[in-house]
Design a protein around this motif. Structure first.
Motif, short mmCIF file in Angstrom:
data_model
loop_
_atom_site.label_atom_id
_atom_site.label_comp_id
_atom_site.label_asym_id
_atom_site.label_seq_id
_atom_site.Cartn_x
_atom_site.Cartn_y
_atom_site.Cartn_z
N PRO A 184 9.83 11.00 4.63
CA PRO A 184 9.21 10.77 6.17
C PRO A 184 8.44 9.40 6.12
O PRO A 184 9.10 8.72 6.50
N LEU A 185 8.19 8.78 5.28
CA LEU A 185 7.45 7.68 5.60
C LEU A 185 8.44 6.43 5.55
O LEU A 185 8.18 5.52 6.06
N LYS A 186 8.97 6.88 4.31
CA LYS A 186 10.02 5.64 4.79
C LYS A 186 11.25 5.24 5.86
O LYS A 186 11.06 4.42 6.87
N ARG A 187 11.06 6.86 6.55
CA ARG A 187 12.10 6.86 7.59
C ARG A 187 11.31 6.23 9.20
O ARG A 187 11.38 5.62 10.23
N TRP A 188 9.94 6.97 9.02
CA TRP A 188 8.55 6.18 9.75
C TRP A 188 8.32 4.55 9.96
O TRP A 188 7.52 4.24 11.04
N PHE A 189 8.29 4.13 8.41
CA PHE A 189 7.31 3.45 9.34
C PHE A 189 8.07 1.98 8.35
O PHE A 189 8.99 2.29 7.18
N GLY A 190 7.63 0.88 8.65
CA GLY A 190 8.42 -0.28 7.96
C GLY A 190 7.95 -1.21 6.74
O GLY A 190 6.81 -0.21 6.26
N ASP A 191 8.18 -1.82 6.74
CA ASP A 191 7.50 -2.90 5.55
C ASP A 191 6.13 -3.75 6.08
O ASP A 191 4.93 -4.22 5.11
N ALA A 192 6.16 -3.79 7.51
CA ALA A 192 5.10 -4.76 8.17
C ALA A 192 3.57 -4.32 7.39
O ALA A 192 3.62 -3.19 7.19
N PRO A 193 2.69 -5.18 7.10
CA PRO A 193 1.41 -4.86 6.72
C PRO A 193 0.70 -4.01 7.88
O PRO A 193 0.28 -2.56 6.90
N SER A 194 1.07 -4.09 8.95
CA SER A 194 0.22 -2.87 9.55
C SER A 194 0.82 -1.61 9.49
O SER A 194 -0.11 -0.70 9.67
N GLU A 195 1.82 -1.51 9.39
CA GLU A 195 2.33 -0.48 9.62
C GLU A 195 1.87 0.45 8.02
O GLU A 195 2.54 1.46 7.86
N GLN A 196 1.91 -0.45 7.03
CA GLN A 196 2.11 0.11 5.37
C GLN A 196 0.14 0.81 5.38
O GLN A 196 0.52 1.67 4.87
N VAL A 197 -0.04 0.34 6.16
CA VAL A 197 -1.17 1.04 6.82
C VAL A 197 -1.51 1.96 7.62
O VAL A 197 -2.92 2.76 7.15
#
Length: 270
Positions: A151-164
């Protein structure tokens, strides 16, 4: 922001929620595996004008799980018990993902209790292939399989804000009550048709909001929800996925602020 505990009679038990602000009631319901803290950007933004209550869904955060194998109507009944116990007048109601299913169902079954409803990254009349996939996942979870990375890979990209945001979500998922998680996912898997026919009778302004890159809560679903409701409006945030309230809080809050001011008599266009 205060964490409050409400004790209901059986079968609902203890309910915890984050509370802040004064004014008209704005009730927020998170998605599967999350908790009330997932609404922090919205609590901070709207508690200056509203009495914001972000609920921990059954079996999440500090709230007790429901007994047996609950279905979506059991979660709708839970929400009604909370609203009634808090003696809230017509509420502004917003839900994300599973919370959107609960909120939509509540607007259908208790329209007199809802002043307006917002459905963030909701699902609506899945295709058969999508339904089969989510049902299979629900069965795996019920058997004890817990997959954090997918789910984390599906919900978020690699941008720093998304990783936070991803790190926060990973923490909530890692600490969730396993029964509460399995119960909610099971109800989420087969709930997308439960109240769909009733959207035509929702009398209040309805907002269906999603991210353009959300593969499961698609812009097409958001538009279908909006089209089904007499006072429906759809909104899509470009470049965003499933957790839009965390990854694009300023855009989401601007859209929600507009929804909160929508007159009852106006039908909005997409």
């Amino acid at each position: 922001m205060t964490l409050t505990t409400l004790r209901l009679s059986k079968p609902f038990g203890r309910v915890t929620y984050c509370e802040a602000g004064r004014g008209a009631p704005l009730v927020l319901i998170h998605g599967v595996g999350m908790q009330s803290a997932a609404w922090q950007p919205q609590i901070e933004a709207f508690s200056t004008q509203y009495h914001v209550m972000a609920l921990d869904m059954p079996g999440h955060g500090g709230s007790d799980a429901l007994g047996g194998t609950p279905k979506l109507p059991d979660y709708v009944a839970w929400l009604h018990a909370v609203v009634a116990a808090l003696d809230l007048g017509p509420v502004c109601l917003a839900g994300h993902s599973m919370g959107a299913l609960i909120s939509g169902g509540y607007a259908v079954t208790h329209p007199q209790r809802v002043a307006r409803v917002a459905l963030l990254n909701g699902v609506f009349r899945r295709t058969q292939a999508a339904r089969d996939a989510v049902t299979a996942r629900a069965l795996e979870i019920r058997k004890g399989s817990f997959d954090l990375e997918t789910p984390l890979k599906r919900w978020f990209g690699d941008a720093p804000s998304e990783q936070v945001a991803s790190a926060k979500v990973a923490g909530w998922l890692s600490s969730v009550n396993l029964k509460g998680y399995a119960d909610a996912y099971g109800a989420f898997a087969d709930g997308d048709e439960e109240y769909a026919d009733g959207f035509a009778k929702i009398p209040c302004p309805l907002l269906a909001l999603t991210g353009a890159l959300d593969p499961n809560s698609t812009p097409e679903m958001a538009q279908a929800m909006a089209d089904a409701a007499p006072l429906g409006r759809a909104a899509t945030i470009e470049g965003e996925r499933h957790m839009v309230n965390l990854t694009a809080p300023e855009q989401v809050n601007a859209i929600l602020a507009d929804w909160l001011q929508t007159p009852m008599e106006e039908r909005e266009t997409a």
